[in-house]
Design a protein around this motif. Structure first.
Motif, PDB file in Angstrom:
ATOM      1  N   THR A 145      -7.074   1.167   2.082  1.00 51.55           N
ATOM      2  CA  THR A 145      -8.480   0.974   2.450  1.00 51.55           C
ATOM      3  C   THR A 145      -9.049  -0.283   1.797  1.00 51.55           C
ATOM      4  O   THR A 145      -9.803  -1.033   2.422  1.00 51.55           O
ATOM      5  CB  THR A 145      -9.320   2.200   2.033  1.00 51.55           C
ATOM      6  N   LEU A 146      -8.666  -0.508   0.549  1.00 48.15           N
ATOM      7  CA  LEU A 146      -9.135  -1.696  -0.174  1.00 48.15           C
ATOM      8  C   LEU A 146      -8.650  -2.980   0.505  1.00 48.15           C
ATOM      9  O   LEU A 146      -9.427  -3.928   0.694  1.00 48.15           O
ATOM     10  CB  LEU A 146      -8.639  -1.651  -1.623  1.00 48.15           C
ATOM     11  N   ILE A 147      -7.382  -2.997   0.874  1.00 47.41           N
ATOM     12  CA  ILE A 147      -6.823  -4.170   1.567  1.00 47.41           C
ATOM     13  C   ILE A 147      -7.525  -4.373   2.906  1.00 47.41           C
ATOM     14  O   ILE A 147      -7.856  -5.500   3.287  1.00 47.41           O
ATOM     15  CB  ILE A 147      -5.299  -4.013   1.775  1.00 47.41           C
ATOM     16  N   ASP A 148      -7.751  -3.273   3.592  1.00 49.86           N
ATOM     17  CA  ASP A 148      -8.432  -3.319   4.891  1.00 49.86           C
ATOM     18  C   ASP A 148      -9.830  -3.921   4.756  1.00 49.86           C
ATOM     19  O   ASP A 148     -10.252  -4.749   5.570  1.00 49.86           O
ATOM     20  CB  ASP A 148      -8.512  -1.900   5.464  1.00 49.86           C
ATOM     21  N   GLU A 149     -10.534  -3.506   3.724  1.00 46.95           N
ATOM     22  CA  GLU A 149     -11.915  -3.965   3.527  1.00 46.95           C
ATOM     23  C   GLU A 149     -11.996  -5.423   3.084  1.00 46.95           C
ATOM     24  O   GLU A 149     -12.931  -6.137   3.443  1.00 46.95           O
ATOM     25  CB  GLU A 149     -12.615  -3.072   2.490  1.00 46.95           C
ATOM     26  N   LYS A 150     -11.013  -5.865   2.295  1.00 50.28           N
ATOM     27  CA  LYS A 150     -11.104  -7.199   1.690  1.00 50.28           C
ATOM     28  C   LYS A 150     -10.237  -8.267   2.364  1.00 50.28           C
ATOM     29  O   LYS A 150     -10.218  -9.412   1.913  1.00 50.28           O
ATOM     30  CB  LYS A 150     -10.747  -7.112   0.203  1.00 50.28           C
ATOM     31  N   LEU A 151      -9.536  -7.880   3.401  1.00 51.25           N
ATOM     32  CA  LEU A 151      -8.678  -8.853   4.085  1.00 51.25           C
ATOM     33  C   LEU A 151      -9.515  -9.990   4.671  1.00 51.25           C
ATOM     34  O   LEU A 151     -10.462  -9.760   5.412  1.00 51.25           O
ATOM     35  CB  LEU A 151      -7.885  -8.163   5.197  1.00 51.25           C
ATOM     36  N   SER A 155      -2.650  -9.833  -4.498  1.00 46.54           N
ATOM     37  CA  SER A 155      -3.799 -10.258  -5.315  1.00 46.54           C
ATOM     38  C   SER A 155      -5.091  -9.514  -4.980  1.00 46.54           C
ATOM     39  O   SER A 155      -6.063  -9.589  -5.735  1.00 46.54           O
ATOM     40  CB  SER A 155      -4.031 -11.762  -5.141  1.00 46.54           C
ATOM     41  N   ILE A 156      -5.104  -8.822  -3.874  1.00 43.87           N
ATOM     42  CA  ILE A 156      -6.331  -8.111  -3.471  1.00 43.87           C
ATOM     43  C   ILE A 156      -6.624  -6.981  -4.449  1.00 43.87           C
ATOM     44  O   ILE A 156      -5.810  -6.094  -4.669  1.00 43.87           O
ATOM     45  CB  ILE A 156      -6.209  -7.558  -2.032  1.00 43.87           C
ATOM     46  N   ARG A 157      -7.779  -7.047  -5.042  1.00 40.11           N
ATOM     47  CA  ARG A 157      -8.205  -6.031  -6.017  1.00 40.11           C
ATOM     48  C   ARG A 157      -9.633  -5.586  -5.719  1.00 40.11           C
ATOM     49  O   ARG A 157     -10.440  -6.343  -5.250  1.00 40.11           O
ATOM     50  CB  ARG A 157      -8.148  -6.589  -7.450  1.00 40.11           C
ATOM     51  N   ALA A 200       0.817  -1.225   0.000  1.00 40.07           N
ATOM     52  CA  ALA A 200       0.000   0.000   0.000  1.00 40.07           C
ATOM     53  C   ALA A 200       0.846   1.270   0.000  1.00 40.07           C
ATOM     54  O   ALA A 200       0.469   2.272  -0.606  1.00 40.07           O
ATOM     55  CB  ALA A 200      -0.935  -0.005   1.202  1.00 40.07           C
ATOM     56  N   LYS A 201       1.967   1.206   0.702  1.00 39.74           N
ATOM     57  CA  LYS A 201       2.852   2.380   0.846  1.00 39.74           C
ATOM     58  C   LYS A 201       2.047   3.586   1.354  1.00 39.74           C
ATOM     59  O   LYS A 201       1.470   3.523   2.423  1.00 39.74           O
ATOM     60  CB  LYS A 201       3.567   2.676  -0.469  1.00 39.74           C
ATOM     61  N   ILE A 202       2.005   4.659   0.568  1.00 38.18           N
ATOM     62  CA  ILE A 202       1.251   5.847   1.003  1.00 38.18           C
ATOM     63  C   ILE A 202      -0.024   6.024   0.165  1.00 38.18           C
ATOM     64  O   ILE A 202      -0.565   7.125   0.062  1.00 38.18           O
ATOM     65  CB  ILE A 202       2.116   7.123   0.942  1.00 38.18           C
ATOM     66  N   ASN A 203      -0.465   4.923  -0.406  1.00 38.51           N
ATOM     67  CA  ASN A 203      -1.685   4.946  -1.215  1.00 38.51           C
ATOM     68  C   ASN A 203      -2.885   4.629  -0.319  1.00 38.51           C
ATOM     69  O   ASN A 203      -3.130   3.470   0.029  1.00 38.51           O
ATOM     70  CB  ASN A 203      -1.579   3.926  -2.350  1.00 38.51           C
ATOM     71  N   LEU A 204      -3.610   5.653   0.057  1.00 37.28           N
ATOM     72  CA  LEU A 204      -4.742   5.487   0.970  1.00 37.28           C
ATOM     73  C   LEU A 204      -5.846   4.632   0.354  1.00 37.28           C
ATOM     74  O   LEU A 204      -6.459   3.812   1.044  1.00 37.28           O
ATOM     75  CB  LEU A 204      -5.299   6.859   1.370  1.00 37.28           C
TER      76      LEU A 204
END
Length: 282
Positions: free
Chosen positions: A258-264, A280-282, A250-254
């Motif tokens: 957020t996407l990773i957080d939601e789909k984990l 692979s999370i998209r 994610a680095k500094i890409n909010l």
């Protein structure tokens, strides 16, 4: 201080007077609750970011001054914007989950309605009139909104809602007519360089504040996400590797964070390679 007082319009003075008359008794009544709120505010997790926010805004104002845009005449409007818009965004930073938040905020600040509000606040009535009008319109507006919501439970409130709506419309027409009259008779006073600066100032402050709020939102999102990970997994190795891969990915890409957080998915972490799964999370 003199610049602030001198630049206050009769409407702003009226709002200040009535707000003071309302707030002081409320503070007295709810002084215990106020102490609790203040104790929360003085938590270092809030106090340090808030201090940085103040420093950031001072730097922003200084930057605008170097550009020969900002001067003392804008002090009042700068403080008002910070006190309401700036602090409001700060305490709602957890709602910033993507770059779209800033796009919407900028879009709202560029609406034609903003120009109309600016002109409406520029031309005001006498202080006595404003002291009478402000509480009346405020009270009617509150009652109107209350009756609008109560319609769902009691249809009999429809007449009251309609009556209050009509009153607001009448007040709106009177203010609009005064506005048109003032524009026609005193348009020279409106179209000045200082007024143009007053109109642009909130937009500039908003734009220049985006980097601060973005990175603050990023830190908050990382923190809450990592706290959730700590609760999800017991294995320290998994937690460490997962956090590492999230930061790398994610680095500094909010938006990405957020996407990773939601789909984990907890199950996927155990079944797949963590690095490949996060990618692979998209």
């Amino acid at each position: 201080m003199k610049e602030i007082i001198y630049n206050l319009s009769t409407r702003e003075i009226s709002i200040l007077v009535w707000s003071t008359l309302i707030i002081i008794p409320l503070f007295y009544i709810g002084r215990k609750e106020l102490k609790n709120i203040l104790s929360l505010f003085f938590d270092w997790k809030i106090l340090i970011p808030f201090f940085l926010l103040v420093v950031y805004y001072i730097g922003t104002v200084y930057f605008l001054k170097l550009l020969n845009f900002w001067d003392k005449n804008l002090l009042k409007d700068t403080i008002v914007w910070f006190a309401f818009s700036g602090i409001s965004i700060f305490f709602n930073v957890n709602k910033i989950t993507s770059i779209n938040y800033f796009k919407k905020a900028l879009y709202d600040s560029l609406k034609v309605l903003v120009l109309f509000e600016f002109i409406m606040n520029f031309y005001t009535f006498s202080l006595l009139s404003e002291l009478i009008i402000v509480p009346i319109i405020t009270s009617i507006t509150i009652l109107y909104e209350f009756s609008k919501h109560s319609l769902k439970k009691n249809i009999e409130h429809k007449k009251v809602n309609k009556f209050l709506g009509s009153l607001l419309s009448i007040f709106g027409i009177v203010i609009l007519l005064n506005l048109l009259y003032q524009i026609i008779t005193n348009y020279q006073g409106l179209f000045t360089e200082s007024n143009l600066k007053l109109l642009i100032l909130p937009i500039l402050l908003l734009l220049l504040s985006f980097p601060f709020y973005y990175f603050l939102a990023l830190i908050v999102t990382y923190e809450t996400f990592f706290v959730r990970i700590n609760c999800m997994f017991r294995d320290d190795k998994i937690k460490k590797e997962l956090k590492k891969q999230i930061i790398i990915n994610a680095k500094i890409n909010l938006n990405r964070l957020t996407l990773i957080d939601e789909k984990l998915d907890k199950k996927e972490i155990y079944d797949k390679d963590i690095q490949k799964y996060i990618k692979s999370i998209r």
